[in-house]
Design a protein around this motif. Structure first.
Motif, PDB file in Angstrom:
ATOM      1  N   GLU A  29       1.565  10.466 123.357  1.00 28.26           N
ATOM      2  CA  GLU A  29       0.358   9.974 124.030  1.00 28.26           C
ATOM      3  C   GLU A  29      -0.015   8.597 123.497  1.00 28.26           C
ATOM      4  O   GLU A  29      -0.003   8.395 122.279  1.00 28.26           O
ATOM      5  CB  GLU A  29      -0.803  10.937 123.725  1.00 28.26           C
ATOM      6  CG  GLU A  29      -1.239  11.714 124.930  1.00 28.26           C
ATOM      7  CD  GLU A  29      -2.495  12.529 124.687  1.00 28.26           C
ATOM      8  OE1 GLU A  29      -2.482  13.669 125.130  1.00 28.26           O
ATOM      9  OE2 GLU A  29      -3.474  12.037 124.086  1.00 28.26           O
ATOM     10  N   GLU A  32      -4.695   5.546 125.508  1.00 29.03           N
ATOM     11  CA  GLU A  32      -5.459   5.969 126.703  1.00 29.03           C
ATOM     12  C   GLU A  32      -5.251   7.457 127.002  1.00 29.03           C
ATOM     13  O   GLU A  32      -5.860   7.994 127.924  1.00 29.03           O
ATOM     14  CB  GLU A  32      -5.028   5.142 127.923  1.00 29.03           C
ATOM     15  CG  GLU A  32      -5.413   3.679 127.836  1.00 29.03           C
ATOM     16  CD  GLU A  32      -5.049   2.885 129.090  1.00 29.03           C
ATOM     17  OE1 GLU A  32      -4.389   3.448 129.998  1.00 29.03           O
ATOM     18  OE2 GLU A  32      -5.425   1.701 129.159  1.00 29.03           O
ATOM     19  N   PHE A  34      -2.201   8.847 127.853  1.00 26.37           N
ATOM     20  CA  PHE A  34      -1.061   9.099 128.753  1.00 26.37           C
ATOM     21  C   PHE A  34       0.230   9.139 127.945  1.00 26.37           C
ATOM     22  O   PHE A  34       0.396   8.362 126.996  1.00 26.37           O
ATOM     23  CB  PHE A  34      -0.955   7.988 129.809  1.00 26.37           C
ATOM     24  CG  PHE A  34      -2.123   7.950 130.751  1.00 26.37           C
ATOM     25  CD1 PHE A  34      -2.304   8.952 131.688  1.00 26.37           C
ATOM     26  CD2 PHE A  34      -3.049   6.916 130.692  1.00 26.37           C
ATOM     27  CE1 PHE A  34      -3.380   8.923 132.566  1.00 26.37           C
ATOM     28  CE2 PHE A  34      -4.131   6.876 131.563  1.00 26.37           C
ATOM     29  CZ  PHE A  34      -4.296   7.892 132.498  1.00 26.37           C
ATOM     30  N   SER A 189      -6.685  10.284 132.881  1.00 27.81           N
ATOM     31  CA  SER A 189      -6.157  10.494 131.531  1.00 27.81           C
ATOM     32  C   SER A 189      -6.498  11.884 130.976  1.00 27.81           C
ATOM     33  O   SER A 189      -7.671  12.297 130.988  1.00 27.81           O
ATOM     34  CB  SER A 189      -6.780   9.433 130.620  1.00 27.81           C
ATOM     35  OG  SER A 189      -6.872   9.898 129.307  1.00 27.81           O
ATOM     36  N   THR A 251     -10.005   5.544 135.093  1.00 29.25           N
ATOM     37  CA  THR A 251      -9.286   6.419 134.160  1.00 29.25           C
ATOM     38  C   THR A 251      -7.861   6.740 134.633  1.00 29.25           C
ATOM     39  O   THR A 251      -7.195   7.588 134.062  1.00 29.25           O
ATOM     40  CB  THR A 251     -10.075   7.736 133.973  1.00 29.25           C
ATOM     41  OG1 THR A 251     -10.402   8.266 135.274  1.00 29.25           O
ATOM     42  CG2 THR A 251     -11.351   7.512 133.199  1.00 29.25           C
ATOM     43  N   ARG A 253      -3.819   6.489 135.442  1.00 27.42           N
ATOM     44  CA  ARG A 253      -2.617   6.021 134.749  1.00 27.42           C
ATOM     45  C   ARG A 253      -2.177   4.669 135.336  1.00 27.42           C
ATOM     46  O   ARG A 253      -2.212   4.486 136.564  1.00 27.42           O
ATOM     47  CB  ARG A 253      -1.511   7.069 134.941  1.00 27.42           C
ATOM     48  CG  ARG A 253      -0.276   6.792 134.115  1.00 27.42           C
ATOM     49  CD  ARG A 253       0.779   7.878 134.250  1.00 27.42           C
ATOM     50  NE  ARG A 253       1.946   7.454 133.509  1.00 27.42           N
ATOM     51  CZ  ARG A 253       2.288   7.898 132.301  1.00 27.42           C
ATOM     52  NH1 ARG A 253       1.587   8.842 131.726  1.00 27.42           N
ATOM     53  NH2 ARG A 253       3.341   7.421 131.667  1.00 27.42           N
ATOM     54  N   TRP A 341     -11.634   0.411 129.059  1.00 25.61           N
ATOM     55  CA  TRP A 341     -10.851   1.011 127.972  1.00 25.61           C
ATOM     56  C   TRP A 341     -11.189   0.415 126.605  1.00 25.61           C
ATOM     57  O   TRP A 341     -11.160   1.123 125.598  1.00 25.61           O
ATOM     58  CB  TRP A 341      -9.344   0.922 128.278  1.00 25.61           C
ATOM     59  CG  TRP A 341      -8.963   2.045 129.201  1.00 25.61           C
ATOM     60  CD1 TRP A 341      -8.708   1.955 130.531  1.00 25.61           C
ATOM     61  CD2 TRP A 341      -8.872   3.445 128.871  1.00 25.61           C
ATOM     62  NE1 TRP A 341      -8.444   3.211 131.054  1.00 25.61           N
ATOM     63  CE2 TRP A 341      -8.530   4.140 130.062  1.00 25.61           C
ATOM     64  CE3 TRP A 341      -9.037   4.180 127.705  1.00 25.61           C
ATOM     65  CZ2 TRP A 341      -8.363   5.524 130.104  1.00 25.61           C
ATOM     66  CZ3 TRP A 341      -8.870   5.562 127.738  1.00 25.61           C
ATOM     67  CH2 TRP A 341      -8.541   6.212 128.924  1.00 25.61           C
TER      68      TRP A 341
END
Ligand SMILES: Cc1cc2nc3c(=O)[nH]c(=O)nc-3n(C[C@H](O)[C@H](O)[C@H](O)COP(=O)(O)OP(=O)(O)OC[C@H]3O[C@@H](n4cnc5c(N)ncnc54)[C@H](O)[C@@H]3O)c2cc1C
Ligand code: SF4
Ligand code: SF4
Ligand code: SF4
Length: 375
Positions: A29, A32, A34, A189, A251, A253, A341
């Protein structure tokens, strides 16, 4: 060897990690939340398989469906527990009745969203309803391959990029495989979702409905449901902070702004989405409880759809897609995403809590609140 230079070019399907013959790819991960592949250079033999199975590096051609439909499941209970017209459930039930296995996205015990398999009608119920979070594929591609090789039917459902990833992973065509993807706005996310769940009153919660249609399909709600089926908490999607961050595309990806698998590129047999615009195109099919836009992309998909007992009418692809651009084009990356972010790294989930609600027509708000009160 796979190497991610730009995060817009990895949808996180895990196909590379699942197929690497030396198991030297791990999905980690990022900040963020992902997952991206990281290669252990000490064990990599540079065989190139990871690049070969990547659906971003090997994108298929854009494809139009062979037929399109507006469809509703006549079983009202199933339809209300589903996000659109409740078409996934009869497709999955048919595969189960034929002795097959169904793969889909469900919540685990920590309310994270993960892909899993099911081989009973009861267990496919956990796949119902959209979960607006990127699901973790885990080892499901390998499990599906094993079952396909045993000759059992497999229905694999997911986002277009998860289906494209599965197809590249398998490398062979299987007659006993049927794939269903959803029209996809993008996936938020998993980290934001975890942080958000930690703020919710989860005691006694049995289900989370991110698209609860009790106040209407168009004005859906985010709801926490107790074991007795009663609603513990419910907020309109336009007022729920988690869904607001999703719909503002903050949010999502990065790959969702550069999607490798929409517009039929996933290779799925069937695509399911919301039939936005139905009130104008086929008003007789609209009751504001959810109507699906269904694409039969292959003969296999068309045959399966024909065998189901649905309320169904033929639809026109070109006339319908202007109402639902997510079918064929990526969402636009908002300029505010970077600031969002940066703020999230400093203040965590507070970053979504300070978002301002989408301004709504006052008349609609009163109408919806009155409807809810009467209910
Ligand atoms: C993240 C996401 C974004 C979507 N965006 C749009 C959109 O912009 N426009 C549109 O028309 N439709 C969109 N949909 C699809 C739509 O909401 C319905 O899921 C679809 O029409 C199927 O509806 P149903 O009533 O037949 O079945 P449902 O019971 O609602 O759908 C169940 C299916 O959804 C799958 N699913 C649920 N959550 C996930 C997940 N997180 N990852 C992968 N698969 C999942 C299950 O595996 C199962 O196959 C989206 C769905 C998801 C999951
Ligand atoms: S090149 Fe081969 S060994 Fe190296 S990471 Fe890719 S699949 Fe694994
Ligand atoms: S898109 Fe999938 S296969 Fe390609 S690098 Fe990312 S995780 Fe690996
Ligand atoms: S928008 Fe595209 S990249 Fe993003 S989850 Fe959906 S299918 Fe995958």
């Amino acid at each position: 060897m796979i190497s991610i230079q730009d995060k817009h070019n990895c949808c996180g399907c895990s196909s590379c990690a699942e197929r690497c013959p030396k198991q030297c790819i791990t999905m980690y991960e990022d900040e963020e939340g992902f997952k991206y592949p990281y290669v252990n250079l000490n064990t990599c033999i540079n065989c190139g398989i990871c690049e070969n199975v990547c659906p971003v590096l090997n994108q298929a051609e854009v494809r139009k469906p062979i037929a399109c439909y507006a469809a509703k499941n006549p079983d009202e209970k199933v339809r209300m527990n589903s996000s659109s017209g409740g078409i996934f459930f009869p497709i999955a039930s048919k595969i189960i009745k034929e002795g097959g296995v169904v793969f889909g996205a469900r919540y685990n015990n920590q309310w994270e969203v993960e892909h899993a398999s099911a081989d009973t009608i009861e267990s496919i119920k956990r796949f119902l309803g959209s979960k607006y979070v990127q699901s973790s594929i885990g080892a499901t591609y390998q499990q599906a391959e094993q079952i396909l090789k045993e000759g059992r039917k497999v229905l694999f459902s997911g986002t277009p990029c998860q289906i494209a990833g599965l197809k590249r992973f398998l490398r062979n065509e299987y007659d006993n495989l049927i794939t269903v993807d959803v029209v996809c706005h993008g996936v938020p996310s998993p980290k934001v979702w975890r942080d958000y769940v930690s703020l919710l009153p989860m005691k006694g919660v049995y289900d989370i409905r991110m698209k609860d249609k009790s106040s209407g399909w168009r004005q859906y709600s985010f709801s926490l449901i107790g074991e007795d089926g009663k609603t513990i908490l419910s907020e309109f999607s336009s007022e729920n902070k988690y869904l607001m961050a999703f719909s503002h595309n903050l949010t999502l990806r990065p790959s969702c702004f550069n999607c490798p698998a929409k517009a039929g590129k996933s290779g799925s047999d069937i695509t399911l989405g919301d039939y936005w615009g139905i009130e104008k195109l086929l008003p007789g099919m609209d009751d504001n409880k959810g109507t699906s836009f269904v694409c039969a992309n292959t003969c296999k998909g068309a045959e399966l759809l024909k065998s189901l007992a649905l309320q169904i009418e033929s639809a026109d692809y070109d006339a319908s897609t202007p109402y639902n651009s997510c079918i064929y084009q990526s969402t636009t990356e908002p300029v505010e995403r970077i600031d969002f972010w940066n703020f999230y790294q400093k203040r965590g989930v507070y970053a979504i809590l300070v978002l301002q609600p989408i301004k709504q027509n006052i008349f609609n708000r009163i109408k919806i609140r009155l409807k809810r009160l009467i209910k």
